[in-house]
Each structure stands twice: as structure tokens, then as C-alpha cells.
Design a protein around this motif. Structure first.
Motif, PDB file in Angstrom:
ATOM      1  N   GLN A 278       0.816  -1.089   0.099  1.00  0.00           N
ATOM      2  CA  GLN A 278       0.161   0.015   0.090  1.00  0.00           C
ATOM      3  C   GLN A 278       0.794   1.235  -0.106  1.00  0.00           C
ATOM      4  OE1 GLN A 278      -3.264   1.638   3.028  1.00  0.00           O
ATOM      5  NE2 GLN A 278      -2.987  -0.601   2.977  1.00  0.00           N
TER       6      GLN A 278
ATOM      7  N   ARG B 161     -12.651   9.407  -1.606  1.00  0.00           N
ATOM      8  CA  ARG B 161     -12.822   8.010  -2.069  1.00  0.00           C
ATOM      9  C   ARG B 161     -12.049   7.209  -1.426  1.00  0.00           C
ATOM     10  NH1 ARG B 161     -13.622   4.047  -2.848  1.00  0.00           N
ATOM     11  NH2 ARG B 161     -13.886   2.428  -4.553  1.00  0.00           N
TER      12      ARG B 161
ATOM     13  N   GLU C 245     -24.001   8.699   1.993  1.00  0.00           N
ATOM     14  CA  GLU C 245     -22.741   8.837   2.768  1.00  0.00           C
ATOM     15  C   GLU C 245     -22.851   8.479   4.267  1.00  0.00           C
ATOM     16  OE1 GLU C 245     -21.266  12.551   1.386  1.00  0.00           O
ATOM     17  OE2 GLU C 245     -20.473  11.854  -0.327  1.00  0.00           O
TER      18      GLU C 245
ATOM     19  N   ILE D  80     -19.052   7.755   5.904  1.00  0.00           N
ATOM     20  CA  ILE D  80     -18.339   9.107   5.384  1.00  0.00           C
ATOM     21  C   ILE D  80     -18.973  10.367   6.383  1.00  0.00           C
ATOM     22  CG2 ILE D  80     -17.855  11.018   3.650  1.00  0.00           C
ATOM     23  CD1 ILE D  80     -17.832   8.940   1.725  1.00  0.00           C
TER      24      ILE D  80
ATOM     25  N   ARG E 218     -12.900  -0.751   9.865  1.00  0.00           N
ATOM     26  CA  ARG E 218     -12.004  -1.439   8.986  1.00  0.00           C
ATOM     27  C   ARG E 218     -12.751  -2.804   8.298  1.00  0.00           C
ATOM     28  NH1 ARG E 218      -6.617   0.169   9.628  1.00  0.00           N
ATOM     29  NH2 ARG E 218      -7.119   1.982   8.422  1.00  0.00           N
TER      30      ARG E 218
ATOM     31  N   GLN F  77     -15.327  -1.520   5.951  1.00  0.00           N
ATOM     32  CA  GLN F  77     -14.602  -1.150   4.687  1.00  0.00           C
ATOM     33  C   GLN F  77     -14.010  -1.969   3.752  1.00  0.00           C
ATOM     34  OE1 GLN F  77     -11.939   1.677   6.666  1.00  0.00           O
ATOM     35  NE2 GLN F  77     -13.281   3.356   6.445  1.00  0.00           N
ATOM     36  N   GLU F  78     -13.674  -3.148   4.403  1.00  0.00           N
ATOM     37  CA  GLU F  78     -13.027  -4.201   3.525  1.00  0.00           C
ATOM     38  C   GLU F  78     -14.356  -4.960   2.823  1.00  0.00           C
ATOM     39  OE1 GLU F  78     -10.027  -5.597   2.954  1.00  0.00           O
ATOM     40  OE2 GLU F  78      -8.739  -4.721   4.684  1.00  0.00           O
TER      41      GLU F  78
ATOM     42  N   VAL G 123     -17.764   1.181  -2.837  1.00  0.00           N
ATOM     43  CA  VAL G 123     -18.341   2.693  -2.930  1.00  0.00           C
ATOM     44  C   VAL G 123     -18.102   3.442  -4.049  1.00  0.00           C
ATOM     45  CG1 VAL G 123     -18.419   4.719  -1.812  1.00  0.00           C
ATOM     46  CG2 VAL G 123     -18.211   2.725  -0.574  1.00  0.00           C
TER      47      VAL G 123
ATOM     48  N   LEU H  46     -18.684   7.035  -5.425  1.00  0.00           N
ATOM     49  CA  LEU H  46     -19.207   8.437  -5.008  1.00  0.00           C
ATOM     50  C   LEU H  46     -19.762   9.231  -6.233  1.00  0.00           C
ATOM     51  CD1 LEU H  46     -16.318   9.808  -2.527  1.00  0.00           C
ATOM     52  CD2 LEU H  46     -18.413   8.255  -2.010  1.00  0.00           C
TER      53      LEU H  46
ATOM     54  N   LEU I 272      -3.782   0.906  -7.476  1.00  0.00           N
ATOM     55  CA  LEU I 272      -3.518   1.693  -6.279  1.00  0.00           C
ATOM     56  C   LEU I 272      -4.688   1.168  -5.178  1.00  0.00           C
ATOM     57  CD1 LEU I 272      -2.487   4.224  -4.538  1.00  0.00           C
ATOM     58  CD2 LEU I 272      -4.265   5.436  -5.613  1.00  0.00           C
ATOM     59  N   PHE I 273      -6.143   1.335  -5.599  1.00  0.00           N
ATOM     60  CA  PHE I 273      -7.160   0.867  -4.824  1.00  0.00           C
ATOM     61  C   PHE I 273      -6.974  -0.486  -4.519  1.00  0.00           C
ATOM     62  CE2 PHE I 273      -8.601   5.147  -6.124  1.00  0.00           C
ATOM     63  CZ  PHE I 273      -9.330   5.519  -4.964  1.00  0.00           C
TER      64      PHE I 273
ATOM     65  N   SER J  23      -4.586  -2.110  -3.523  1.00  0.00           N
ATOM     66  CA  SER J  23      -3.523  -2.324  -2.685  1.00  0.00           C
ATOM     67  C   SER J  23      -4.095  -1.845  -1.083  1.00  0.00           C
ATOM     68  CB  SER J  23      -2.440  -1.483  -2.831  1.00  0.00           C
ATOM     69  OG  SER J  23      -2.632   0.126  -2.475  1.00  0.00           O
ATOM     70  N   PHE J  24      -5.169  -1.178  -1.171  1.00  0.00           N
ATOM     71  CA  PHE J  24      -5.858  -0.934   0.337  1.00  0.00           C
ATOM     72  C   PHE J  24      -6.545  -2.034   0.992  1.00  0.00           C
ATOM     73  CE2 PHE J  24      -6.457   3.614  -1.861  1.00  0.00           C
ATOM     74  CZ  PHE J  24      -5.130   4.085  -1.814  1.00  0.00           C
ATOM     75  N   PHE J  25      -6.718  -2.882   0.003  1.00  0.00           N
ATOM     76  CA  PHE J  25      -7.684  -4.050   0.617  1.00  0.00           C
ATOM     77  C   PHE J  25      -6.711  -5.485   1.007  1.00  0.00           C
ATOM     78  CE2 PHE J  25     -10.491  -1.635  -1.912  1.00  0.00           C
ATOM     79  CZ  PHE J  25     -11.315  -1.577  -1.055  1.00  0.00           C
TER      80      PHE J  25
ATOM     81  N   CYS K 190     -13.372   0.350  -9.359  1.00  0.00           N
ATOM     82  CA  CYS K 190     -12.733   0.598  -8.056  1.00  0.00           C
ATOM     83  C   CYS K 190     -13.608   0.117  -6.918  1.00  0.00           C
ATOM     84  CB  CYS K 190     -12.259   2.021  -7.823  1.00  0.00           C
ATOM     85  SG  CYS K 190     -11.030   2.729  -8.775  1.00  0.00           S
ATOM     86  N   ALA K 191     -15.009   0.158  -7.005  1.00  0.00           N
ATOM     87  CA  ALA K 191     -15.723  -0.162  -6.044  1.00  0.00           C
ATOM     88  C   ALA K 191     -15.787  -1.771  -5.799  1.00  0.00           C
ATOM     89  CB  ALA K 191     -17.158   0.564  -6.146  1.00  0.00           C
TER      90      ALA K 191
END
Ligand SMILES: Nc1ncnc2c1ncn2[C@@H]1O[C@H](COP(=O)(O)OP(=O)(O)OP(=O)(O)O)[C@@H](O)[C@H]1O
Ligand SMILES: [Mg+2]
Lengths: 344, 341
Positions: free
Chosen positions: A6, A185, B79, B84, B104, B107-108, B112, B114, B131-132, B134-136, B174-175
Motif C-alpha cells: 500500500q 474516495r 454517505e 463518511i 475497518r 470497509q473491507e 463505494v 461516490l 492503487l485501490f 492495494s488498500f484491501f 474501483c468499487a
């Protein structure tokens, strides 16, 4: 536990954000080179500056010419009328008017250094024509590298560049992704916020290496600026400065919703430092009572430390005060920025 | 404000509307199969109550549509569900978890999109997704996502070179990256042309077919009718109707809608009372230069209408009939069109 992947991705995206913006490249790399080149050239130490003395045609003109010829740095300009000569004097095109030789008389503006120099040179020429020896003053001419204007200027420009790229690089990027709602986002993913902030610092440091490499090479090879200190001290001082200004950029952008908002605050913060922190001229020229305030500015500390390391060959350990001031600013900026940071 | 007779609240003529209780939206305990549920949601901005006590459930494997005009409170609602915005009041349960406790973990499991995200111009489609991803902790293979959103040919193209519809599909991609159980979509097709809109719908339908639950806001009734299994219609922060799209339309009590105008004559050249008196006309409404009738027994009404017009020596122009739509329900309930704002 958030994965390191990340951090890598976040940092990579930050770096792409720079590499792929030609304007950013220009301001970071080319602009300081151009500035250093132009200013270095304009203020190069190119021999002695001559003095121009106006002489009005008349019975004494020939005698005055003779006197002026005795000093190689005195140049004569002839005028038909006094009015004409006066206009030139007022405009600074001539430094003084040689009015008469017996008794010796010149017209000059004592508040102008050039006029003052004209007086000295005319006095010396008069003394020589009267048969006197040159003044009994032993003169040792110094035009050593390191004491030229460009040597003073270069570390200042480097410091200014670290400030600009740090603040713009971080502040602009954050305002931009906030405006795009990109930040919002990311907020709805399990992204690690710590890594998010770290990616800005990391990308700044990667970028810094390129900045230093390019600017330093240019300084050393094109402008002939000496590098007397050790590389490690140079790197540590630069890194500290880069992180400090990244923190300031973060702080400036921590709540701003628009690019314009960030620009405004940014200029407001940077302007005093451009002027006072000794980028283009030494802050010694400001009144004494302002010095403590000026020295507390982060850019002053960075510039002083850079100059000491580059030009005077000192080490980072001798820059305790400067490093301390920078560290304090860094901590304050990051702590406040992280506290008030607006995600939505 | 168009004139009303019989449509909407409290008019004696609107007998067919009595089983249709606008705003009577309070729900009991969330059902066991709810992927997402909200009870009594409230959000205030100063004096404005943007969301004023909204209740709903998204049943697992279904799509709940939130239909409403501009400023109805759709984005504010979704939201709050996405974590959010903090609700001023009310309760939210997402996949059995609550915001503030299991952020957390929620979110996993959610995806979403927006309403207004702009991705970074100079990142490619693939880089943005990477990129997105990598967050999961777990994410789907990027190429699979790119295929689902149909951007294979734009894989390495910069975001700024994408069309509006392609950007929207990237946003949905991305969602979808973390194989979410619930997808939150805020006006996913606003501003898109019909073809681009259908491509987005296809992506959502594929997700639903895979067992996913969807919360979707929209102000397009076609979109709500096509994608939503259940629907709430929201106006001024309140639920004014709920049910399946078909049942909401049926609650209008009309078989069809008849709309007409007259050549060289004012709209009220035929009095509303006379129209209402026609056999089968439930309600009458003026809309611009047209009259709009809500009817049962279309044919009878139209012959009656011809007779009225002939009697007065007028000429009919632009006579149309259509099945009632959500739009008609919305107009009946609020006097506004969905797109009026
Ligand atoms: N941050 C805010 N501060 C003040 N008022 C807000 C804020 N966000 C939304 N509002 C107001 O709350 C109301 C609901 O807004 P919201 O964005 O939820 O509407 P919406 O149904 O999503 O509309 P649209 O179809 O235009 O997206 C509007 O009147 C809006 O002006
Ligand atoms: Mg909205």
C-alpha cells in the motif's frame, strides 16, 4: 496490519503525479537553474566597475581630462552644456561632474555609493597629478571562489527550492485530491492513513535525491560553486529541510478546500522567507532587532546550515541551533497538520 | 405549481389513493436477511434537516433504489451508510456491523462509488485500480475487474482521456475490487448517454447476479425500474413512498395516463370538473400547456374526451397515452418532476 504494498503504491502514485506534470518539472528543476544562471551571470565578479565622470567643455576641460586619465578606472564623458551634464548626473548615467580644477570641485550625490567611489577616485587622481605617491595602504586582492555573489546565492536558491517543492509538492497535491473528492474516495477504503501521509514524505525524499543531484551538479560544474563540506552533512541538512517543508505543505493544505485557497496561504507563508531568510541577500542587512525573528524562520536555518556546510566546509554537528530550529518546526507542523487534517 | 384535482394529499376525490400512504415509512426491526439497514436516520446542516428520519433495508442479493430529485438528501443518506458522514440520529447496520466500532471490517466488505469522484488525470486505468486494490487485504485480479467494466482497450490509457461513461465504469471498477458484499452507488449514470447508461446497468446486474446487494441512488425512474427490486422515493429528506417499483406504480391506482393539449385554446378551455366527471378519470393535472389525466379504462375516457372537445368546437392536439411510471407517482405525490430539483 496494512500491507507495505500500500505504501509502495501510494508513493508511486505521488511520484507519477510529479513526473507526468511538465509544469511541475519546470518549476522544480529548470527554474532554479535558470535563476541561478541569470543571477550568477548578472552579479559575476567581472573585474573592477569603472566610474564615469562628466566634464563640460570649457577652458579647464583639457586639464581635467589629463587628471582623469591618471586613474585607469576613471572614464570621461564630455558635454557641451552644464544642463546636459546635469541631466545625465541625475539619471545616474555619470557618477559625478568634474566642475573645475582650481580650486578642485565636483558635483555628486553623496547617498549614491557610485558617486562616493567617484569622489575617492578623483581625489586619488588629483593627488597623483600633484606628484603624491599612491596611498600608503597595502592591498591584497581577493577574488577567491566562495566569496563571489553566486557562491552566496547558490545555497540560498537550493534552500528556496527545497521550500518551494516541499510546500507546493505536498500542499498542491493534497488540495487537488481533496477537490477531486479522491481523498474522500480513499477514505471509504481501509487505506492506512499513516501510510497515506508517509507516502508524501517518501515521495519527497525520492524526489529530493534528483533535485540535489541536478542542482548540485549544475552549481558545481557550471557556476563553479565550491563544495567544501562532506556529502553526509549536506544530505542530512537537505533531507531535514525537505521533510520540514513537506510538513509545512501538509499543514497549509490540511483544511483548504481549493487550490486557490492553498496558493494564497502558501504565498503568505513563503513570501517573508523569500525576502528575509537570506536567499538573495544576507539578512544581516535587516535591523539588528529583527535578527532573532529572522533566525527563527525555518528557511533561514536551512539556508544558514546549507551555506555553512557547502561554502565554509562545516559539518552537520556544528549546525546544532539550525538543526534544532528545523526539527522543532517539523514536529509542530506535522502534529498540527495531522490533528486538523480534513478528509471529507 | 401545477393545479391539482384529486391527486396528492387529502382531496376528497382521491379515493383510489387511500391505500397509498405517503411518508408512512417507519419500519419495524430489520429483517434477518438485511445486508444493510437504516432506522430513523437524521442529518442536519444548521437549520436545514437534509435527512429527516429515513428507514430502509437492503435485503441480501437485492438492489434498493433511492429515487429522488436534486437536494432530496440521497447523497447525504448514502454517505452516512458509507461511514463518511456521521448521522445526527438513527441507527445503521452494515453486514451486521456498526460504524464507529467495526470501521475497518466494514470497509473491507463494501464497495463505494461516490457521486463526484474525479480520479487523477495522469494515472492509467490499470494504475488507478492497482492503487485501490492495494488498500484491501484481498482483492480481485485487476484484469478480471477491467474485463467486467469493459475497459480492456483502455487499460493503459490515462484517466483524462476516458469518456464520461468510461470514467464512471472505472469508478465502479474501483468499487468492485475487493469483491464486496454490498455496493453503494450514488447516481452512477447521471450525465451519461443512454448507451453508456446501459453498460453501467449491465455491470450492476452482473454484480447482483453474483449474489451482491446494492444500494443505489438515482433520479432516473428508468434506472430505478430496471435495477431496483425495492424502492424508496425520497423528497425533502423523507421517504414519501416505498415498495417494489411495480407496487409503487400500482398504488397510483391508474391503468394509464392520458395527456393532451388543444389547438389555439387555453389549457382550461375544458374545465377540470368536466374532465373529472368523465367515467374512469381519477385525477386531473395541468402541466404546461397540457392536461394530464390519470385514468382507468383508457378507451372509455378517450371517447368521452372526444365528445367534450367536439361539444366545445375545439381541436385536439398531441394526444398521448402511456402506462403510468414512477415519474407520474412522483409528480402525484409532490407536484414536482424528478428532474426539477
Ligand atoms: N455539507 C453540506 N452543508 C450544508 N448543506 C448541505 C451539505 N451537503 C448537502 N447539503 C444540503 O442537504 C440537502 C441534501 O443534499 P444531498 O446532496 O444529500 O442531495 P441529493 O439528493 O444527493 O441531491 P443530488 O441529486 O443533487 O445529488 C441539500 O439541500 C443540500 O444543499
Ligand atoms: Mg447527490
Amino acid at each position: 496490519m496494512a500491507s507495505l504494498n500500500q505504501l509502495k503504491e501510494l508513493t508511486r502514485v505521488r511520484l507519477y503525479g510529479f513526473w507526468r506534470e511538465p509544469e511541475a518539472m519546470f518549476w522544480v528543476f529548470l527554474f532554479p537553474l535558470v535563476l541561478a544562471g541569470v543571477l550568477g551571470f548578472a552579479f559575476r565578479s567581472g573585474g573592477v566597475v569603472p566610474t564615469t565622470i562628466g566634464v563640460v567643455n570649457g577652458p579647464q576641460a583639457a586639464a581635467m581630462s589629463e587628471v582623469l586619465a591618471l586613474d585607469e578606472h576613471l572614464e570621461e564623458e564630455r558635454f557641451e552644456t552644464r544642463e546636459e551634464a546635469y541631466i545625465k548626473l541625475r539619471r545616474g548615467a555619470v557618477d559625478a561632474l568634474f566642475e573645475s580644477i582650481d580650486p578642485p570641485e565636483i558635483s555628486m550625490d553623496p547617498t549614491r555609493p557610485d558617486s562616493e567611489m567617484a569622489r575617492m577616485r578623483v581625489l586619488r587622481a588629483l593627488a597623483l597629478s600633484a606628484g603624491a605617491e599612491d596611498a600608503p595602504l597595502e592591498i591584497d586582492e581577493v577574488t577567491e571562489k566562495g566569496s563571489r555573489y553566486v557562491d552566496f546565492l547558490f545555497p540560498g536558491l537550493l534552500g528556496m527550492n527545497l521550500m518551494g517543492t516541499g510546500m507546493w509538492g505536498v500542499g498542491f497535491a493534497i488540495a487537488d485530491i481533496r477537490r477531486r473528492k479522491f481523498l474522500k474516495r480513499m477514505l471509504v477504503t481501509p487505506m492506512s492513513r499513516g501510510y497515506f501521509f508517509m507516502s508524501f514524505i517518501l515521495s519527497r525524499l525520492v524526489f529530493l535525491l534528483f533535485e540535489l543531484l541536478i542542482l548540485t551538479s549544475f552549481g558545481a560544474w557550471v557556476l563553479g560553486v565550491p563544495f567544501r563540506g562532506d556529502i553526509l552533512s549536506y544530505l542530512i541538512v537537505s533531507f531535514t529541510g525537505a521533510i520540514l517543508f513537506a510538513g509545512m505543505g501538509l499543514l497549509v493544505a490540511s483544511r483548504a478546500k481549493t487550490i486557490e485557497g492553498v496558493s494564497g496561504i502558501m504565498n503568505f507563508v513563503m513570501m517573508p522567507m523569500w525576502l528575509a531568510s537570506g536567499v538573495f541577500f544576507s539578512y544581516e542587512r535587516f535591523p539588528e532587532f529583527l535578527h532573532p525573528a529572522i533566525k527563527a524562520l525555518p528557511l533561514t536555518s536551512l539556508n544558514d546550515a546549507l551555506r555553512a556546510v557547502m561554502i565554509d566546509g562545516e559539518t552537520v554537528f556544528q549546525q546544532g541551533l539550525e538543526m534544532g530550529i528545523m526539527a522543532a518546526w517539523t514536529v509542530v507542523c506535522f502534529v498540527i497538520a495531522l490533528k486538523i487534517f480534513r478528509w471529507g | 405549481m401545477p393545479g391539482f384535482r384529486g391527486w396528492g394529499q387529502g382531496d376528497a376525490m382521491s379515493t383510489t389513493m387511500t391505500d397509498f400512504e405517503p411518508g408512512a415509512g417507519a419500519l419495524g426491526d430489520p429483517p434477518a436477511d438485511a445486508a444493510v439497514s437504516a432506522r430513523g436516520l437524521v442529518k442536519r446542516y444548521g437549520d436545514l434537516t437534509a435527512v429527516d428520519g429515513i428507514d430502509f433495508d437492503v435485503r441480501r442479493g437485492t438492489c434498493l433504489g433511492v429515487l429522488g430529485p436534486n437536494g432530496a438528501g440521497k447523497t447525504t443518506t448514502i454517505e452516512m451508510l458509507e461511514g463518511i458522514k456521521r448521522a445526527d440520529d438513527g441507527e445503521i447496520v452494515v453486514l451486521g456491523m456498526r460504524w464507529g466500532k467495526d470501521d475497518r471490517a466494514i470497509q473491507e466488505r463494501i464497495g463505494v462509488q461516490l457521486q463526484e469522484t474525479e480520479f487523477q488525470d495522469k494515472l492509467s486505468v490499470h494504475e488507478t485500480l492497482r492503487l485501490f486494490a492495494s488498500f484491501f487485504e484481498n482483492s480481485a485480479p485487476l484484469d478480471e475487474i477491467i474485463e467486467i467494466i469493459g475497459l480492456e482497450e483502455k487499460r493503459t490509457a490515462f484517466v483524462k482521456t476516458l469518456s464520461g461513461g468510461q470514467k464512471q465504469r472505472l469508478s465502479i471498477g474501483c468499487a468492485l475490487l475487493n469483491n464486496p458484499d454490498v455496493l453503494f452507488l450514488d447516481e452512477p449514470t447521471t450525465g451519461l448517454d443512454p448507451q453508456a447508461r446501459r453498460r453501467v446497468w449491465d455491470v450492476v446486474e452482473t454484480f447482483k447476479a453474483g449474489g451482491g446487494s446494492v444500494l443505489l441512488t438515482t433520479h432516473y425512474m428508468e434506472e430505478a425500474e430496471r435495477l431496483a427490486d425495492d424502492l424508496i422515493i425520497v423528497d425533502h429528506g423523507k421517504v414519501i413512498a416505498r415498495g417494489s417499483p411495480a407496487s409503487i406504480i400500482a398504488s397510483l391506482g391508474a391503468e394509464s395516463v392520458v395527456q393532451f393539449s388543444m389547438v389555439d385554446a387555453a389549457v382550461d378551455a375544458i374545465e377540470e370538473a368536466h374532465l373529472l366527471a368523465l367515467e374512469g378519470v381519477n385525477a386531473v393535472r395541468v402541466e404546461g400547456s397540457s392536461m394530464v389525466l390519470s385514468v382507468t379504462g383508457t378507451q372509455g375516457v378517450i371517447s368521452g374526451l372526444f365528445a367534450l372537445v367536439d361539444e366545445r368546437g375545439l381541436d385536439l392536439e398531441d394526444l398521448r397515452t402511456h402506462r403510468p411510471t414512477l415519474e407520474d407517482v412522483f409528480v402525484a405525490l409532490t407536484g414536482k418532476h424528478l428532474r426539477d430539483g
